[in-house]
Each structure stands twice: as C-alpha cells, then as structure tokens.
Write an enzyme that holds these catalytic residues in place. Structure first.
Site, mmCIF file in Angstrom:
data_model
loop_
_atom_site.group_PDB
_atom_site.id
_atom_site.type_symbol
_atom_site.label_atom_id
_atom_site.label_comp_id
_atom_site.label_asym_id
_atom_site.label_seq_id
_atom_site.Cartn_x
_atom_site.Cartn_y
_atom_site.Cartn_z
ATOM 1 N N CYS A 1 -2.449 -2.971 7.507
ATOM 2 C CA CYS A 1 -2.276 -3.884 6.367
ATOM 3 C C CYS A 1 -0.972 -4.672 6.401
ATOM 4 C CB CYS A 1 -2.439 -3.122 5.059
ATOM 5 S SG CYS A 1 -4.163 -2.608 4.851
ATOM 6 N N HIS B 1 -10.645 0.849 -2.990
ATOM 7 C CA HIS B 1 -12.017 0.796 -2.490
ATOM 8 C C HIS B 1 -13.028 1.431 -3.442
ATOM 9 C CE1 HIS B 1 -10.436 -0.539 1.294
ATOM 10 N NE2 HIS B 1 -9.904 0.611 1.642
ATOM 11 N N LYS C 1 -6.974 -5.007 -3.197
ATOM 12 C CA LYS C 1 -7.748 -5.513 -2.049
ATOM 13 C C LYS C 1 -8.724 -4.455 -1.549
ATOM 14 C CE LYS C 1 -4.084 -4.243 1.088
ATOM 15 N NZ LYS C 1 -4.828 -3.127 1.706
ATOM 16 N N HIS D 1 -10.533 7.047 1.468
ATOM 17 C CA HIS D 1 -9.143 6.901 1.000
ATOM 18 C C HIS D 1 -9.059 5.840 -0.090
ATOM 19 C CE1 HIS D 1 -9.606 3.690 3.993
ATOM 20 N NE2 HIS D 1 -8.715 3.031 3.269
ATOM 21 N N ASP E 1 -4.624 -0.835 -1.798
ATOM 22 C CA ASP E 1 -5.935 -0.686 -1.192
ATOM 23 C C ASP E 1 -6.763 0.003 -2.289
ATOM 24 O OD1 ASP E 1 -7.024 -1.236 1.412
ATOM 25 O OD2 ASP E 1 -7.130 0.911 1.827
ATOM 26 N N ASP F 1 0.790 -1.251 0.000
ATOM 27 C CA ASP F 1 0.000 0.000 0.000
ATOM 28 C C ASP F 1 0.818 1.294 0.000
ATOM 29 O OD1 ASP F 1 -1.927 -1.930 0.167
ATOM 30 O OD2 ASP F 1 -2.863 -1.195 2.003
HETATM 31 C C1 VGL Z 1 -4.959 0.551 5.652
HETATM 32 C C2 VGL Z 1 -6.468 1.639 6.997
HETATM 33 C C3 VGL Z 1 -7.452 1.506 6.049
HETATM 34 C C4 VGL Z 1 -3.554 0.062 5.440
HETATM 35 C C5 VGL Z 1 -5.943 0.392 4.692
HETATM 36 O O1 VGL Z 1 -3.101 0.000 4.280
HETATM 37 O O2 VGL Z 1 -2.885 -0.242 6.445
HETATM 38 N N1 VGL Z 1 -5.240 1.160 6.800
HETATM 39 N N2 VGL Z 1 -7.183 0.879 4.900
HETATM 40 ZN ZN ZN Z 2 -8.526 0.970 3.243
#
Ligand code: VGL
Ligand code: ZN
Length: 219
Positions: free
Chosen positions: A167, A56, A122, A97, A54, A16
C-alpha cells in the site's frame, strides 16, 4: 511584481497503521518499531495529516478464504464484469484482514490518530482490491483523497506506514502520477517481505526516499 517564491504545502499520509498489520492476521515484521516515529512526524506542522484504512468486506476478493485457496497463493483478477485479458492482474491471496469495523481494522494502539485531520477508506468493494489510497488498479474510481489534496493546494506528499511493498508503494506511485512531489520516509515504513524491489521502483519513478531526520528540517 509577483513573488517568484515557490509554494510548499506538505501533506502527511499515514498508510494503514491498523491492528491487523501490526499485531494481527497480517502482521508486518517489526511494524511496532515505527509507531513512535510516525507519532513524532504527526507532531510536525504539515498542512494536513491524512490516515488511510484498509477496510474490507468479509468476503473480499483478496482473501484466500473467499476462494477456498491457500494463503499467499496467487489468482488472476479482473474488473467486475469485464474479463478482458488486457485487464488481468495477478492478486496475492491474503489471510482475512482489516474487515470493516472489526477490531482488526482499528488504528493500532499507541498511534496518535487524534492528530489526523481525515481518514480515507479503501478496499471497501468486495470485488475490487485497492492497495493505493488514490484509486483502484483499473482506475474505475478514485477515493476522496485526490479531491482532498487538490482542495488544500497540496504540493508535496510525504508517506509513512504499512506495508512498504504494497500500500505504501502503490499510493506513492499514484501520488507521483497525480503530479505531487512525493517523498517516502523510509525509517517510518516496514514491508511484508525483506529485500524486495520497492525502493528501487519508487526511486526510478522520481520519488524521494528520505529519513525522518531530514523531514524534520524540511517541514
Ligand atoms: C496491504 C496487503 C493486503 C497493505 C493491504 O496495507 O499494504 N497489504 N492489503
Ligand atoms: Zn487488504
């Protein structure tokens, strides 16, 4: 006679390293300071180098705005259509995010993402949170990651990136559960909160916490 030499097929997972986690809506403190270290690790001869994103939908279950609630408040989530108490999980509600295909979801500028062999997405289902790059928390489905690692005969998984307390931790725990010797490169990881229990939790699981200088001698 068969050789007794054990195989070592290391994979690097870059977790990420995206705009929103470095400069954007969910910026992790001091995340910019790991970009050069991650790039230096991407130059090592790992058998494969895999990035994760990440990624979404705009109405994702982990967004506070989806529920009209305060950022960083908590809710209970369940698998879609299955509200049994034993499946309940606590979910932190985040700022919006890493919305799929928006600038916030892009790899952060300065990351040598061209060195990656593949990218795993993901958190793509609106009702399912997935901190781990292997699978969702209820183990309903896996990503492509387990197949990819197995197909390459990977023995050891090395993790870097963001965020150490979410993550990176969840992906490392799953890597260990999937049977990989698992290493987290601490100086190439930053966490949302300081002073959390993630390093102890990972060590308790048998995950090796190392620094990038040690990894340079191993790979
Ligand atoms: C993450 C919070 C929400 C991460 C992803 O990549 O650690 N943290 N979504
Ligand atoms: Zn996230």
């Amino acid at each position: 006679m068969a050789s007794a030499k054990s195989t070592f097929v290391p994979a690097l997972l870059v977790i990420d390293m995206q705009y929103d986690f470095v400069h954007g809506s969910l910026a992790v403190p001091n995340a910019t300071t790991i970009i050069d270290i991650v790039n230096s690790l991407l130059a090592l001869p790992f058998a494969t180098k895999i990035g994760t994103k990440d990624f979404h939908p705009p109405n994702h279950v982990s967004f506070a705005a989806t529920h009209d609630k305060d950022v960083f408040s908590k809710i209970t989530i369940y698998p879609p259509g299955d509200i049994k108490e034993e499946r309940a999980l606590e979910q932190v509600l985040w700022p919006v995010h890493c919305v799929a295909s928006t600038p916030g979801s892009a790899f952060v500028e300065g990351l040598d993402h061209k060195a990656l062999d593949s990218v795993i997405y993901k958190g793509t289902h609106p009702e399912i949170e997935s901190y781990s790059a292997f699978q969702d928390p209820w183990h309903l489905a896996t990503t492509e990651l387990p197949k990819t690692l197995e197909g390459l005969g990977v023995t050891d998984v090395f993790l870097v990136g963001l965020a150490g307390d979410y993550c990176v931790k969840c992906t490392a725990m799953d890597a260990a559960d999937f049977g990989y010797k698992t290493w987290v490169i601490k100086d190439a990881v930053r966490s949302v909160s300081e002073g959390g229990s993630e390093w102890e939790e990972m060590e308790k699981k048998g995950i090796h916490i190392v620094d990038s200088a040690q990894v340079r001698k191993l790979v």
